[in-house]
Scaffold this active site. Structure first.
Site, PDB file in Angstrom:
ATOM      1  CD1 TRP A 206     -14.641 -12.348 -27.983  1.00  0.00           C
ATOM      2  CD2 TRP A 206     -14.735 -14.132 -28.881  1.00  0.00           C
ATOM      3  NE1 TRP A 206     -13.574 -12.382 -28.452  1.00  0.00           N
ATOM      4  CE2 TRP A 206     -13.650 -13.433 -29.703  1.00  0.00           C
ATOM      5  CE3 TRP A 206     -15.167 -15.514 -29.881  1.00  0.00           C
ATOM      6  CZ2 TRP A 206     -13.221 -14.359 -30.519  1.00  0.00           C
ATOM      7  CZ3 TRP A 206     -14.331 -16.342 -30.333  1.00  0.00           C
ATOM      8  CH2 TRP A 206     -13.071 -15.465 -30.720  1.00  0.00           C
ATOM      9  CG  ASP A 207     -17.996 -17.229 -31.659  1.00  0.00           C
ATOM     10  OD1 ASP A 207     -17.334 -16.259 -33.015  1.00  0.00           O
ATOM     11  OD2 ASP A 207     -18.078 -18.897 -32.350  1.00  0.00           O
ATOM     12  CG  LEU A 208     -25.399 -14.890 -29.789  1.00  0.00           C
ATOM     13  CD1 LEU A 208     -24.969 -16.061 -29.223  1.00  0.00           C
ATOM     14  CD2 LEU A 208     -26.119 -14.281 -29.642  1.00  0.00           C
ATOM     15  CG  ASN A 212     -22.014 -20.230 -32.444  1.00  0.00           C
ATOM     16  OD1 ASN A 212     -22.112 -21.616 -32.730  1.00  0.00           O
ATOM     17  ND2 ASN A 212     -21.209 -19.268 -32.370  1.00  0.00           N
TER      18      ASN A 212
END
Length: 312
Positions: A206-208, A212
């Protein structure tokens, strides 16, 4: 900037205090107040000693540590538990078993959400790679590995997320000041409706985005690897994972080739991926209106326009 040292254990960054208060209100302030005690507790219970200055993000404090039992360098992650973070240890464990390219989980306390993680090289984020195409290729390769893994039971579901988004469209449209943006938000919702009945079952990060992903360390046997961290996992279609690669290090001229590269590497149906990606633009727009904004984020507008074939 850092706040005062509390209990001679940690100093809490002012930015973390501010974001927790802004996004989580009283619960965020309670989390910040509990941090010194949490740090002290797990340094003792897990036999850890500090090994450098703490790092932080929007929702977590990360302390470099060394484990006394074997001298292994690690990272103690303290974060508030919510819908997005609750599945992180579950996902990391599943990805670890599959060798899918995520940071290793060494220990976890279910009661507080505290985790002991493999130490990565925080000096080498993917965001520092100047070659834009090479960086996107790394993200694509990692996402292909991560989303090849079926989601375990118990994670939040993209189908539920999509249903909540669609329920909020009319209210959000009414809150926008620009007619073109109102039309764009409705078009994003229409695209999501086309695919909402088949939300998928893959384990999503979801937040790559580029910060990250960190380089692995030689002492962990990952000297030449890029490793994903900080997931906000859910079960769903991999197309819902593409937006960070388009919106971070934003470049309007790169939207289409980044999207094409990502869908090719992940082996996605392009139209389904397009629908789920504009679903992320819809999600971000809904959040903005809920926080009092009356215009959509410009990068989200441009990405949605291009993917919907409405770029000027």
């Amino acid at each position: 900037m850092h706040g005062p040292t509390i209990g001679c254990v940690i100093d809490i960054p002012d930015a973390l205090i501010a974001t927790q208060s802004k996004y989580n209100g009283a619960a965020g302030r309670a989390f910040v107040a509990a941090l010194p005690g949490l740090a002290d507790r797990f340094l003792g219970e897990w036999g850890l000693r500090r090994d450098g200055p703490s790092m932080y993000g929007v929702c977590a404090l990360v302390m470099p540590v060394v484990r006394a039992s074997d001298g292994r360098r690690a990272a103690l992650k303290l974060q508030a538990q919510d819908e997005e973070t609750a599945g992180e240890p579950v996902a990391l464990r599943v990805w670890g078993e599959a060798g899918a390219g995520a940071v290793g989980l060494l220990d976890h306390d279910p009661g507080t959400g505290t985790m002991l993680l493999e130490r990565l090289d925080e000096r080498r984020p993917l965001s520092e790679v100047a070659d834009e195409r090479a960086a996107v290729e790394v993200l694509a390769g990692l996402l292909a590995r991560l989303t090849s893994v079926p989601a375990p039971d118990g994670l939040r579901q993209l189908g539920d997320v999509a249903e909540r988004m669609l329920d909020g469209v009319a209210r959000a449209v009414a809150g926008l000041a620009d007619e073109e943006e109102r039309r764009l938000l409705r078009d994003c919702a229409a695209a999501v409706r086309e695919v909402a009945g088949e939300p998928g079952d893959r384990l999503l990060h979801w937040d790559l985005h580029y910060d990250n992903v960190l380089a692995g360390r030689a002492d962990e046997g990952r000297a030449h690897e890029w490793v994903a961290l900080d997931p906000k996992p859910l079960a769903g279609d991999p197309g819902f994972d593409l937006m960070p690669a388009l919106a971070n290090r934003f470049d309007a001229s790169a939207v289409r080739w980044r999207f094409d590269l990502m869908t090719e590497v992940l082996g996605l149906d392009r139209e389904r991926a397009r629908a789920w990606t504009v679903g992320r633009a819809l999600q971000n727009g809904l959040w903005g209106v809920a926080e009092g904004e009356h215009r959509l984020p410009p990068d989200q507008v441009e990405i949605a326009r291009q993917l919907l074939g409405r770029a000027e």
